[in-house]
Design a protein around this motif. Structure first.
Motif, PDB file in Angstrom:
ATOM      1  N   ARG A 115       9.740  -9.279  -6.816  1.00  0.00           N
ATOM      2  CA  ARG A 115       8.518  -8.751  -6.198  1.00  0.00           C
ATOM      3  C   ARG A 115       8.489  -7.240  -6.356  1.00  0.00           C
ATOM      4  NH1 ARG A 115       8.568 -11.107  -0.163  1.00  0.00           N
ATOM      5  NH2 ARG A 115      10.826 -10.925  -0.462  1.00  0.00           N
ATOM      6  N   ARG A 116       7.267  -6.695  -6.427  1.00  0.00           N
ATOM      7  CA  ARG A 116       7.084  -5.245  -6.487  1.00  0.00           C
ATOM      8  C   ARG A 116       6.020  -4.871  -5.463  1.00  0.00           C
ATOM      9  NH1 ARG A 116       6.228  -2.586 -12.072  1.00  0.00           N
ATOM     10  NH2 ARG A 116       4.222  -3.643 -11.953  1.00  0.00           N
ATOM     11  N   LEU A 117       6.276  -3.818  -4.710  1.00  0.00           N
ATOM     12  CA  LEU A 117       5.330  -3.338  -3.712  1.00  0.00           C
ATOM     13  C   LEU A 117       5.110  -1.835  -3.911  1.00  0.00           C
ATOM     14  CD1 LEU A 117       6.802  -5.119  -0.543  1.00  0.00           C
ATOM     15  CD2 LEU A 117       4.873  -5.889  -1.939  1.00  0.00           C
ATOM     16  N   PHE A 118       3.891  -1.381  -3.610  1.00  0.00           N
ATOM     17  CA  PHE A 118       3.542   0.019  -3.789  1.00  0.00           C
ATOM     18  C   PHE A 118       2.893   0.574  -2.526  1.00  0.00           C
ATOM     19  CE2 PHE A 118       3.758  -1.816  -7.960  1.00  0.00           C
ATOM     20  CZ  PHE A 118       4.274  -0.813  -8.771  1.00  0.00           C
ATOM     21  N   GLU A 119       3.223   1.830  -2.218  1.00  0.00           N
ATOM     22  CA  GLU A 119       2.615   2.560  -1.105  1.00  0.00           C
ATOM     23  C   GLU A 119       2.630   1.718   0.171  1.00  0.00           C
ATOM     24  OE1 GLU A 119       1.662   5.792  -1.332  1.00  0.00           O
ATOM     25  OE2 GLU A 119       2.428   5.762  -3.386  1.00  0.00           O
ATOM     26  N   VAL A 120       3.824   1.352   0.605  1.00  0.00           N
ATOM     27  CA  VAL A 120       3.986   0.519   1.796  1.00  0.00           C
ATOM     28  C   VAL A 120       4.081   1.414   3.035  1.00  0.00           C
ATOM     29  CG1 VAL A 120       5.449  -1.162   2.967  1.00  0.00           C
ATOM     30  CG2 VAL A 120       5.163  -1.269   0.472  1.00  0.00           C
ATOM     31  N   PRO A 121       3.106   1.333   3.949  1.00  0.00           N
ATOM     32  CA  PRO A 121       3.144   2.181   5.148  1.00  0.00           C
ATOM     33  C   PRO A 121       4.123   1.636   6.180  1.00  0.00           C
ATOM     34  CG  PRO A 121       1.209   0.778   5.210  1.00  0.00           C
ATOM     35  CD  PRO A 121       1.894   0.504   3.892  1.00  0.00           C
ATOM     36  N   LEU A 122       4.782   2.533   6.884  1.00  0.00           N
ATOM     37  CA  LEU A 122       5.702   2.158   7.953  1.00  0.00           C
ATOM     38  C   LEU A 122       5.287   2.855   9.238  1.00  0.00           C
ATOM     39  CD1 LEU A 122       9.142   2.571   6.131  1.00  0.00           C
ATOM     40  CD2 LEU A 122       7.917   0.444   6.521  1.00  0.00           C
ATOM     41  N   MET A 123       5.318   2.134  10.341  1.00  0.00           N
ATOM     42  CA  MET A 123       5.113   2.720  11.668  1.00  0.00           C
ATOM     43  C   MET A 123       6.060   1.974  12.593  1.00  0.00           C
ATOM     44  SD  MET A 123       3.611   4.959  13.618  1.00  0.00           S
ATOM     45  CE  MET A 123       1.973   5.498  13.109  1.00  0.00           C
ATOM     46  N   ILE A 124       7.224   2.536  12.784  1.00  0.00           N
ATOM     47  CA  ILE A 124       8.292   1.862  13.503  1.00  0.00           C
ATOM     48  C   ILE A 124       8.543   2.528  14.847  1.00  0.00           C
ATOM     49  CG2 ILE A 124      10.674   1.038  13.358  1.00  0.00           C
ATOM     50  CD1 ILE A 124       8.808   0.008  11.157  1.00  0.00           C
ATOM     51  N   PHE A 165       7.399   3.080  -3.700  1.00  0.00           N
ATOM     52  CA  PHE A 165       7.580   1.941  -4.605  1.00  0.00           C
ATOM     53  C   PHE A 165       8.887   1.240  -4.241  1.00  0.00           C
ATOM     54  CE2 PHE A 165       8.856   0.820  -9.237  1.00  0.00           C
ATOM     55  CZ  PHE A 165       8.306  -0.446  -9.137  1.00  0.00           C
ATOM     56  N   LEU A 166       8.855  -0.080  -4.182  1.00  0.00           N
ATOM     57  CA  LEU A 166      10.083  -0.830  -3.982  1.00  0.00           C
ATOM     58  C   LEU A 166       9.968  -2.181  -4.678  1.00  0.00           C
ATOM     59  CD1 LEU A 166      10.199  -2.149  -0.278  1.00  0.00           C
ATOM     60  CD2 LEU A 166       8.227  -0.976  -1.218  1.00  0.00           C
ATOM     61  N   PHE A 167      11.101  -2.667  -5.148  1.00  0.00           N
ATOM     62  CA  PHE A 167      11.099  -3.962  -5.824  1.00  0.00           C
ATOM     63  C   PHE A 167      12.361  -4.728  -5.464  1.00  0.00           C
ATOM     64  CE2 PHE A 167      12.641  -0.763  -8.845  1.00  0.00           C
ATOM     65  CZ  PHE A 167      13.820  -1.312  -9.348  1.00  0.00           C
ATOM     66  N   GLU A 168      12.228  -6.050  -5.501  1.00  0.00           N
ATOM     67  CA  GLU A 168      13.313  -6.926  -5.076  1.00  0.00           C
ATOM     68  C   GLU A 168      14.009  -7.557  -6.270  1.00  0.00           C
ATOM     69  OE1 GLU A 168      14.090 -10.628  -1.961  1.00  0.00           O
ATOM     70  OE2 GLU A 168      12.160 -10.466  -2.996  1.00  0.00           O
ATOM     71  N   GLU A 169      15.295  -7.311  -6.379  1.00  0.00           N
ATOM     72  CA  GLU A 169      16.119  -7.964  -7.391  1.00  0.00           C
ATOM     73  C   GLU A 169      16.904  -9.099  -6.739  1.00  0.00           C
ATOM     74  OE1 GLU A 169      16.697  -4.532 -10.704  1.00  0.00           O
ATOM     75  OE2 GLU A 169      18.179  -4.506  -9.063  1.00  0.00           O
ATOM     76  N   TRP A 173      16.849  -5.179  -2.351  1.00  0.00           N
ATOM     77  CA  TRP A 173      15.694  -4.330  -2.666  1.00  0.00           C
ATOM     78  C   TRP A 173      16.140  -2.969  -3.191  1.00  0.00           C
ATOM     79  CZ3 TRP A 173      10.450  -5.495  -2.216  1.00  0.00           C
ATOM     80  CH2 TRP A 173      10.151  -6.730  -1.639  1.00  0.00           C
ATOM     81  N   VAL A 174      15.312  -2.416  -4.063  1.00  0.00           N
ATOM     82  CA  VAL A 174      15.482  -1.053  -4.570  1.00  0.00           C
ATOM     83  C   VAL A 174      14.296  -0.237  -4.077  1.00  0.00           C
ATOM     84  CG1 VAL A 174      15.677   0.414  -6.616  1.00  0.00           C
ATOM     85  CG2 VAL A 174      16.673  -1.899  -6.621  1.00  0.00           C
ATOM     86  N   ILE A 175      14.583   0.864  -3.393  1.00  0.00           N
ATOM     87  CA  ILE A 175      13.527   1.708  -2.824  1.00  0.00           C
ATOM     88  C   ILE A 175      13.431   3.006  -3.628  1.00  0.00           C
ATOM     89  CG2 ILE A 175      12.833   3.055  -0.805  1.00  0.00           C
ATOM     90  CD1 ILE A 175      13.865   0.862   0.951  1.00  0.00           C
TER      91      ILE A 175
END
Length: 229
Positions: A115-124, A165-169, A173-175
């Protein structure tokens, strides 16, 4: 309405200070802001291309990751440049560095990912009791502590940020945090040290908040074409 008035009157009669009622019970901060506020700042080049250039590059890479054909890169750069107020003289340079990202080993590696994800917002939401101060989380912990210091009843903080950007191997995950700074190879290390806490904080949040394993984090310096972990 009468009940509301009675409640307010009761609070005043009990001697509760109104300034205490108005005092915020939380703090809001950004991972990026904390990094820039507390890190040892490197020497930026006078040849830097500005925030608009960075925004154009980031937005175009995101669109490519979501299906934009490579044949449309230059037209997309021109369109976004107009929106972001980037000078036309930088369009060819922005196009060049974006194409270099597409050709990079890191990008090609991501194409084989689950999987590949882009511009993932976080509010923790975080508080000092929940933050484990390890080398990877130290930046996030120090930000929470700084935000809560001297704020009275504040017991927690909302930490916000965006993972570029992050992707799952297969094994995690790689961030990736893209950087468009004008950096020379001689000055790469100070910039890496300066920005590393930011991407490590993202990794900590990705693991602690969502339960995903992070196997690798790093900074991709776009103008140099260097993946620094």
């Amino acid at each position: 309405m009468n009940n509301i008035i009675e409640d307010i009157t009761g609070i005043i009669q009990m001697g509760t200070p109104l300034d205490a009622i108005a005092e915020p019970t939380y703090a809001v901060m950004s991972v990026t802001g904390q990094t820039k506020a507390t890190g040892d700042k490197p020497e930026w080049s006078a040849e830097g291309k500005g925030m608009a250039f960075g925004s154009v590059v980031h937005r175009t890479i995101e669109m490519l990751g979501k299906g934009l054909p490579e044949s449309e890169i230059e037209d997309t750069v021109r369109f976004i440049a107009d929106e972001e107020g980037m000078v036309a003289d930088l369009i060819s340079e922005a196009t060049r560095v974006i194409r270099s990202v597409m050709a990079s080993e890191l990008w090609q590696r991501s194409l084989r990912a689950r999987r590949r994800l882009f511009e993932v917002p976080l509010m923790i939401r975080m508080n000092t009791d929940e933050v484990s101060v390890s080398s990877d989380a130290e930046s996030a912990a120090s930000e929470v502590a700084a935000a809560l210091e001297g704020t009275g009843s504040n017991k927690y903080a909302y930490v916000r940020g965006v993972i570029d950007f992050l992707f799952e191997e297969e094994d995690g995950w790689v961030i990736v945090d893209f950087k468009t700074d004008s950096v020379t190879e001689e000055k790469l290390q100070p910039f890496t040290d300066f920005y590393r806490p930011q991407v490590q904080a993202y990794a900590w949040e990705w693991e602690q908040a969502f339960g995903f394993k992070v196997k690798e984090v790093g900074l991709y310096f776009i103008q140099l074409g260097v993946w620094a972990t």
